[in-house]
Design a protein around this motif. Structure first.
Motif, PDB file in Angstrom:
ATOM      1  N   UNK A 235     -11.198 132.127   3.663  1.00 39.74           N
ATOM      2  CA  UNK A 235     -10.231 133.146   2.791  1.00 39.74           C
ATOM      3  C   UNK A 235      -9.123 132.633   2.665  1.00 39.74           C
ATOM      4  N   UNK A 236      -8.442 131.677   3.239  1.00 38.47           N
ATOM      5  CA  UNK A 236      -7.358 130.946   3.050  1.00 38.47           C
ATOM      6  C   UNK A 236      -7.438 129.917   1.671  1.00 38.47           C
ATOM      7  N   UNK A 237      -8.623 129.267   1.788  1.00 38.93           N
ATOM      8  CA  UNK A 237      -8.844 128.501   0.592  1.00 38.93           C
ATOM      9  C   UNK A 237      -8.835 129.244  -0.688  1.00 38.93           C
ATOM     10  N   UNK A 238      -9.519 130.598  -0.563  1.00 37.21           N
ATOM     11  CA  UNK A 238      -9.732 131.245  -1.743  1.00 37.21           C
ATOM     12  C   UNK A 238      -8.620 132.491  -2.050  1.00 37.21           C
ATOM     13  N   UNK A 239      -7.552 132.148  -1.064  1.00 38.94           N
ATOM     14  CA  UNK A 239      -6.233 133.000  -1.403  1.00 38.94           C
ATOM     15  C   UNK A 239      -6.581 134.494  -1.101  1.00 38.94           C
ATOM     16  N   UNK A 240      -7.429 134.694  -0.298  1.00 39.65           N
ATOM     17  CA  UNK A 240      -7.593 136.237  -0.006  1.00 39.65           C
ATOM     18  C   UNK A 240      -7.678 136.707   1.563  1.00 39.65           C
ATOM     19  N   UNK A 241      -8.462 137.546   1.968  1.00 42.51           N
ATOM     20  CA  UNK A 241      -8.503 137.780   3.514  1.00 42.51           C
ATOM     21  C   UNK A 241      -9.962 137.754   3.864  1.00 42.51           C
ATOM     22  N   UNK A 242     -10.247 138.180   5.143  1.00 38.74           N
ATOM     23  CA  UNK A 242     -11.328 138.023   5.724  1.00 38.74           C
ATOM     24  C   UNK A 242     -12.250 139.226   5.110  1.00 38.74           C
ATOM     25  N   UNK A 243     -11.799 140.309   4.766  1.00 35.42           N
ATOM     26  CA  UNK A 243     -12.352 141.318   4.260  1.00 35.42           C
ATOM     27  C   UNK A 243     -13.216 141.013   2.856  1.00 35.42           C
ATOM     28  N   UNK A 244     -12.546 140.228   2.338  1.00 35.44           N
ATOM     29  CA  UNK A 244     -13.039 139.617   0.765  1.00 35.44           C
ATOM     30  C   UNK A 244     -13.905 138.050   0.959  1.00 35.44           C
ATOM     31  N   UNK A 245     -14.283 137.897   2.079  1.00 32.73           N
ATOM     32  CA  UNK A 245     -14.672 136.382   2.293  1.00 32.73           C
ATOM     33  C   UNK A 245     -16.176 136.326   2.282  1.00 32.73           C
ATOM     34  N   UNK A 246     -16.919 137.332   1.930  1.00 31.22           N
ATOM     35  CA  UNK A 246     -18.325 137.201   2.097  1.00 31.22           C
ATOM     36  C   UNK A 246     -19.038 136.368   1.141  1.00 31.22           C
ATOM     37  N   UNK A 247     -18.584 136.526  -0.126  1.00 29.84           N
ATOM     38  CA  UNK A 247     -19.130 135.426  -1.232  1.00 29.84           C
ATOM     39  C   UNK A 247     -18.730 134.152  -0.973  1.00 29.84           C
ATOM     40  N   UNK A 248     -17.812 133.510  -0.305  1.00 32.85           N
ATOM     41  CA  UNK A 248     -17.381 132.316   0.147  1.00 32.85           C
ATOM     42  C   UNK A 248     -18.290 131.993   1.399  1.00 32.85           C
ATOM     43  N   UNK A 249     -18.353 132.831   2.265  1.00 33.32           N
ATOM     44  CA  UNK A 249     -19.465 132.726   3.600  1.00 33.32           C
ATOM     45  C   UNK A 249     -20.714 132.363   2.940  1.00 33.32           C
ATOM     46  N   UNK A 250     -21.203 133.236   2.175  1.00 37.44           N
ATOM     47  CA  UNK A 250     -22.584 132.945   1.592  1.00 37.44           C
ATOM     48  C   UNK A 250     -22.749 131.814   0.990  1.00 37.44           C
ATOM     49  N   UNK A 251     -21.920 131.229   0.298  1.00 41.95           N
ATOM     50  CA  UNK A 251     -21.807 129.484  -0.383  1.00 41.95           C
ATOM     51  C   UNK A 251     -22.005 128.504   0.580  1.00 41.95           C
ATOM     52  N   UNK A 252     -20.855 128.696   1.918  1.00 39.60           N
ATOM     53  CA  UNK A 252     -21.123 127.701   2.813  1.00 39.60           C
ATOM     54  C   UNK A 252     -22.219 127.789   3.737  1.00 39.60           C
ATOM     55  N   UNK A 253     -22.737 129.052   3.769  1.00 38.82           N
ATOM     56  CA  UNK A 253     -23.877 129.276   4.662  1.00 38.82           C
ATOM     57  C   UNK A 253     -25.119 128.351   4.012  1.00 38.82           C
ATOM     58  N   UNK A 254     -25.275 128.606   2.581  1.00 39.09           N
ATOM     59  CA  UNK A 254     -26.077 127.850   1.985  1.00 39.09           C
ATOM     60  C   UNK A 254     -25.935 126.150   2.055  1.00 39.09           C
ATOM     61  N   UNK A 270     -27.700 141.058   6.185  1.00 35.77           N
ATOM     62  CA  UNK A 270     -28.736 140.874   5.019  1.00 35.77           C
ATOM     63  C   UNK A 270     -28.431 139.662   4.068  1.00 35.77           C
ATOM     64  N   UNK A 271     -27.170 139.696   3.932  1.00 34.00           N
ATOM     65  CA  UNK A 271     -26.738 138.497   3.108  1.00 34.00           C
ATOM     66  C   UNK A 271     -27.073 137.033   3.423  1.00 34.00           C
ATOM     67  N   UNK A 272     -26.944 137.042   4.869  1.00 29.69           N
ATOM     68  CA  UNK A 272     -27.566 135.654   5.229  1.00 29.69           C
ATOM     69  C   UNK A 272     -29.107 135.345   5.470  1.00 29.69           C
ATOM     70  N   UNK A 273     -29.575 136.613   5.704  1.00 33.35           N
ATOM     71  CA  UNK A 273     -31.154 136.356   5.726  1.00 33.35           C
ATOM     72  C   UNK A 273     -31.599 136.074   4.146  1.00 33.35           C
ATOM     73  N   UNK A 274     -30.935 136.747   3.347  1.00 26.63           N
ATOM     74  CA  UNK A 274     -31.267 136.357   1.750  1.00 26.63           C
ATOM     75  C   UNK A 274     -30.980 134.904   1.519  1.00 26.63           C
ATOM     76  N   UNK A 275     -30.049 134.016   2.144  1.00 23.38           N
ATOM     77  CA  UNK A 275     -29.942 132.967   1.917  1.00 23.38           C
ATOM     78  C   UNK A 275     -30.758 132.130   2.630  1.00 23.38           C
ATOM     79  N   UNK A 276     -31.295 132.346   3.713  1.00 25.92           N
ATOM     80  CA  UNK A 276     -32.591 131.591   4.203  1.00 25.92           C
ATOM     81  C   UNK A 276     -33.383 131.898   3.294  1.00 25.92           C
TER      82      UNK A 276
END
Length: 285
Positions: A235-254, A270-276
């Motif tokens: 979230x700091x890389x994206x200049x946002x907060x943890x609340x808005x870090x789901x998309x970034x999480x999905x990318x790095x989990x990939x 759910x989002x992590x299972x979809x990434x898998x």
């Protein structure tokens, strides 16, 4: 005990196939974990909240539920082992009363809390300190006979962000994990899971380098757990907060899955299972 390889894990007689990576859902019984959405209300209805969270995560496809009662965010407040146990044990009990087959992981660096949690029904110990903060942890893990997540950490949650000086980051982290793994295995054939410790005594740049070089941790011939969910690196890389870090999480989990991760520890199951599912489909092309 069944033969354990990088792609299998034995939990209380159940052998899990990690050929397809698994998802670990985070349940924080704390008032101060960095992501507000992961905190259970510590009031009278904590058991009800825990069961509802567990039900949702299991329905969404979580294999493990990781219950923690001690916030390990940078600068977190220290609490006593007794208070930590009082936070996690009722949660584990409530979840297993409703879902007897749930695989509970206890997120603790204290041997006594780990022991009590396993006696309560937890099947895995997730130690952010990799055995560095409690001299009794390795012997306790060996005696309990459960899998153990050995994570890399320097210092304590209160001091770790001042300990980010490395000679050569990836070899240094691998070497320090290797020292702790050797100490652990001196107590017996413990099933170890390796966690590079993203965000723990590492800067954002160091976290990205560890992720890029995740395959280096295959040297241990053990499953790799990655916990990047909604962390400051994102979230700091994206200049946002943890609340808005789901998309970034999905990318790095990939990226983590493509780098060899066997377990994703996440707030959003759910989002992590979809990434898998999608990365597994990619591998089959």
């Amino acid at each position: 005990m069944a033969e354990i390889t990088k792609k299998t894990l034995s939990c209380r007689g159940r052998t899990l196939d990690l050929t397809v990576p698994k998802v670990m859902g985070i349940i924080n019984s704390t008032p101060d974990s960095f992501y507000v959405g992961s905190r259970l209300d510590l009031g009278r209805e904590v058991a009800t909240a825990a069961v509802a969270t567990a039900a949702r995560m299991l329905e969404e496809g979580a294999t493990f539920l990781d219950v923690g009662g001690y916030s390990t965010r940078p600068g977190a407040t220290d609490i006593s082992p007794a208070e930590e146990a009082d936070r996690v044990l009722p949660v584990i009990e409530a979840i297993l009363d409703s879902f007897p087959d749930a695989l509970i992981s206890v997120d603790t660096f204290r041997a006594e809390v780990a022991r009590q949690a396993v006696e309560q029904g937890a099947v895995l110990i997730n130690d952010v300190s990799g055995g560095t903060l409690d001299g009794d942890m390795f012997a306790t893990v060996a005696a309990l006979g459960v899998p153990y997540v050995l994570m890399h950490l320097r210092g304590t949650p209160q001091t770790m962000q001042s300990l980010t000086q490395y000679g050569d980051l990836v070899p240094d982290v691998v070497a320090e994990l290797g020292e702790q793994l050797a100490k652990l295995r001196a107590h017996g054939p413990v099933q170890a899971i390796i966690d590079p410790g993203f965000g723990f005594a590492k800067t954002a740049d160091q976290n990205f380098l560890l992720l890029r070089e995740l395959a280096a941790f295959n040297v241990f011939d053990a499953p790799i757990l990655v916990g990047l969910s909604r962390k400051a690196t994102i979230y700091k890389t994206l200049n946002t907060s943890a609340e808005f870090a789901l998309n970034g999480t999905t990318i790095l989990n990939t990226v983590a899955l493509l780098g060899g991760a066997s377990i994703l520890r996440v707030h959003d199951v759910r989002e992590a299972v979809e990434v898998v599912m999608l990365t597994e489909r990619l591998k089959k092309v």
